[in-house]
Structures are given as structure tokens and as C-alpha cells.
Write an enzyme that holds these catalytic residues in place. Structure first.
Site, PDB file in Angstrom:
ATOM      1  N   THR A 140      -9.213  -1.588   3.734  1.00 57.24           N
ATOM      2  CA  THR A 140      -9.094  -1.174   5.131  1.00 57.24           C
ATOM      3  C   THR A 140      -8.888   0.332   5.231  1.00 57.24           C
ATOM      4  O   THR A 140      -9.511   1.004   6.064  1.00 57.24           O
ATOM      5  CB  THR A 140      -7.946  -1.946   5.826  1.00 57.24           C
ATOM      6  N   GLU A 160     -12.368  -7.411   7.236  1.00 56.67           N
ATOM      7  CA  GLU A 160     -12.100  -8.832   6.952  1.00 56.67           C
ATOM      8  C   GLU A 160     -13.379  -9.656   7.080  1.00 56.67           C
ATOM      9  O   GLU A 160     -13.390 -10.746   7.649  1.00 56.67           O
ATOM     10  CB  GLU A 160     -11.010  -9.374   7.903  1.00 56.67           C
TER      11      GLU A 160
HETATM   12  P1  ADP Z   1      -6.653  -4.044   1.794  1.00 59.98           P
HETATM   13  O1  ADP Z   1      -7.362  -3.827   3.097  1.00 59.98           O
HETATM   14  O2  ADP Z   1      -7.559  -3.996   0.589  1.00 59.98           O
HETATM   15  O3  ADP Z   1      -5.789  -5.279   1.776  1.00 59.98           O
HETATM   16  P2  ADP Z   1      -5.085  -1.766   2.635  1.00 59.98           P
HETATM   17  O4  ADP Z   1      -6.050  -0.639   2.829  1.00 59.98           O
HETATM   18  O5  ADP Z   1      -4.621  -2.462   3.880  1.00 59.98           O
HETATM   19  O6  ADP Z   1      -5.653  -2.800   1.564  1.00 59.98           O
HETATM   20  O7  ADP Z   1      -3.769  -1.246   1.921  1.00 59.98           O
HETATM   21  C1  ADP Z   1      -3.750  -0.451   0.751  1.00 59.98           C
HETATM   22  C2  ADP Z   1      -2.323   0.045   0.568  1.00 59.98           C
HETATM   23  O8  ADP Z   1      -1.468  -1.048   0.227  1.00 59.98           O
HETATM   24  C3  ADP Z   1      -2.107   1.012  -0.576  1.00 59.98           C
HETATM   25  O9  ADP Z   1      -2.402   2.334  -0.223  1.00 59.98           O
HETATM   26  C4  ADP Z   1      -0.615   0.853  -0.862  1.00 59.98           C
HETATM   27  O10 ADP Z   1       0.137   1.699  -0.012  1.00 59.98           O
HETATM   28  C5  ADP Z   1      -0.308  -0.559  -0.436  1.00 59.98           C
HETATM   29  N1  ADP Z   1      -0.028  -1.531  -1.529  1.00 59.98           N
HETATM   30  C6  ADP Z   1       0.864  -2.554  -1.449  1.00 59.98           C
HETATM   31  N2  ADP Z   1       0.840  -3.306  -2.562  1.00 59.98           N
HETATM   32  C7  ADP Z   1      -0.077  -2.781  -3.401  1.00 59.98           C
HETATM   33  C8  ADP Z   1      -0.588  -3.117  -4.709  1.00 59.98           C
HETATM   34  N3  ADP Z   1      -0.111  -4.174  -5.385  1.00 59.98           N
HETATM   35  N4  ADP Z   1      -1.562  -2.354  -5.235  1.00 59.98           N
HETATM   36  C9  ADP Z   1      -2.032  -1.275  -4.564  1.00 59.98           C
HETATM   37  N5  ADP Z   1      -1.598  -0.910  -3.330  1.00 59.98           N
HETATM   38  C10 ADP Z   1      -0.650  -1.636  -2.733  1.00 59.98           C
HETATM   39 MG    MG Z   2      -7.589  -4.994   4.757  1.00 60.20          MG
END
Ligand code: ADP
Ligand code: MG
Length: 200
Positions: free
Chosen positions: A33, A99
Site C-alpha cells: 500500500t 487489495e
Molecule cells: P501492505 O500493504 O503490504 O500490507 P503497508 O504498506 O500497509 O503493507 O505497510 C508497510 C509498513 O508496515 C512498513 O513500512 C512497516 O512500517 C510496517 N510493518 C509492520 N510489520 C512489519 C513487518 N513484519 N515487516 C515489514 N514491515 C512491517
Molecule cells: Mg495494504
């Protein structure tokens, strides 16, 4: 380090509008995201017209915003079906979708239509479900995309590079919305070990 498509700005200046599809995939917490918001913000800086969608199913943080785990946010339109995108994208240059795994099987065809119309389509979504299986329309979407970026999180058990979203609660439902209370990012080994994985 990942290589992103170096095409910003190129889009509008091209003599004939040329569209394409970018996929940003990876596990939960891998930064999908964040990366989607970054690319869309840069497109806006280049004065391109941007439309952003997410499945109506995903109401985790906000009804309309797309929000990352580090609290970046961008306004989006929640949709019930992928087809609806065609109604909302008439005069935009760039289409962002978050998503994407929760959208229906029509999503790849819809993205191809939008790219054929000359739009840059940026799609973020989970490539695997909690069982490590390809998730919904993501595999087909990756097959028709010009660019694929696979991001990684940090394994919450051992600190290695993580590609899996491990479910911490017993539900077998394919879709179980939730955040750190329901899921954690895990590497291949700790994902396979399941509850037996030893925290360091
Ligand atoms: P996604 O959309 O892939 O779920 P997001 O862009 O919402 O990911 O969030 C990424 C952020 O989540 C990272 O910059 C970090 O601050 C946080 N974070 C929390 N847990 C983790 C993890 N296990 N590994 C990497 N980042 C994490
Ligand atoms: Mg996301």
C-alpha cells in the site's frame, strides 16, 4: 532494492497514449500500500488524473481511504465489482487498485481494457493467502501485467525476509480481515513450522 518501472512522465508526453499494467505484490506488511500510494502521489505531481479503487469488502481502517500500516492514506472509491471500474475511469490517466486479491475474477480483463484505453494501471494485492496458495485474481493479473514488483516483509519470528502471511487465529475462512492481531509476516521456514516456530 527493487527496480520500478521508469515510465512516469513518459505516459502523457508520448505521441500516442500507451497503457500498461503494473502489479505490486507480496505478503501482508510488505509495503504494497505504501508503494502504491507513493506511485500515485508521483503521478499526481506529474499532473496526471488519478482514480483509486478498493474492494468494498475491505473496511479495515476507513470506509473510503486506502491506508497503509504506517498510516499513509489516499482517498479511494470502494467498489462491489471489478466491472464498475470501467464506469469511473472515463477521463483519467492512471488507475490505482489496492487489495486486488479481494476483487472478482473479472479484474484481469478489466485491467487489460483500461490499459488498452491508454491508461497506466497500478494494482497492489496479496499474491498468496494464509495457506500460501495463489490468491483470487492475482495470478492471472500477474500473467497479463507488463511489470511486477514483489515486495517482502520481515519475519516476525526470526527476522529473515518474509513472503508469507501467517494466520495467528484458528479460522479456516479464506477471507478473515484483520491486522497484527490476526496475522504476522513469516519467512518460508517459520511459516511451515507454524505454532512450533521458535521466537528469537
Ligand atoms: P501492505 O500493504 O503490504 O500490507 P503497508 O504498506 O500497509 O503493507 O505497510 C508497510 C509498513 O508496515 C512498513 O513500512 C512497516 O512500517 C510496517 N510493518 C509492520 N510489520 C512489519 C513487518 N513484519 N515487516 C515489514 N514491515 C512491517
Ligand atoms: Mg495494504
Amino acid at each position: 532494492m527493487f527496480i520500478e518501472p521508469n515510465l512516469e512522465g513518459y505516459h502523457r508526453s508520448h505521441r500516442h497514449y500507451l497503457g500498461w499494467i503494473e502489479v505490486v505484490c507480496g505478503s501482508m506488511f510488505s509495503g504494497k500500500t505504501e508503494e502504491l500510494i507513493r506511485r500515485l502521489n508521483r503521478a499526481r505531481i506529474a499532473r496526471q488524473r488519478v482514480e483509486i479503487f478498493k474492494p468494498a469488502l475491505d473496511q479495515r481502517y476507513h470506509g473510503e481511504d486506502v491506508v497503509s500500516h504506517n498510516a499513509n492514506a489516499i482517498r479511494s472509491t470502494p467498489l462491489q465489482s471489478a466491472e464498475e471500474m470501467l464506469l469511473f475511469t472515463g477521463d483519467c490517466d492512471v488507475v490505482g487498485i489496492d487489495e486486488a486479491q479481494f476483487f472478482d475474477e473479472a479484474l484481469p480483463d478489466v485491467c487489460v481494457k483500461l490499459a488498452d484505453q491508454g491508461k497506466r494501471v497500478i494494482v497492489a494485492g496479496l499474491d498468496m493467502d494464509f495457506q500460501g496458495k495463489p490468491f483470487g485474481p492475482m495470478p492471472s493479473l500477474m500473467a497479463v501485467a507488463e511489470y511486477i514488483t514483489k515486495l517482502h516483509a520481515v519475519c516476525m519470528v526470526c527476522g529473515n525476509i518474509a513472503s508469507y502471511s501467517y494466520r495467528l487465529v484458528p479460522s479456516q475462512e479464506k477471507v478473515l480481515l484483520g491486522e497484527t492481531d490476526n496475522y504476522e509476516a513469516r519467512c518460508r521456514r517459520c511459516f511451515r513450522l507454524g505454532p512450533a516456530a521458535r521466537r528469537v
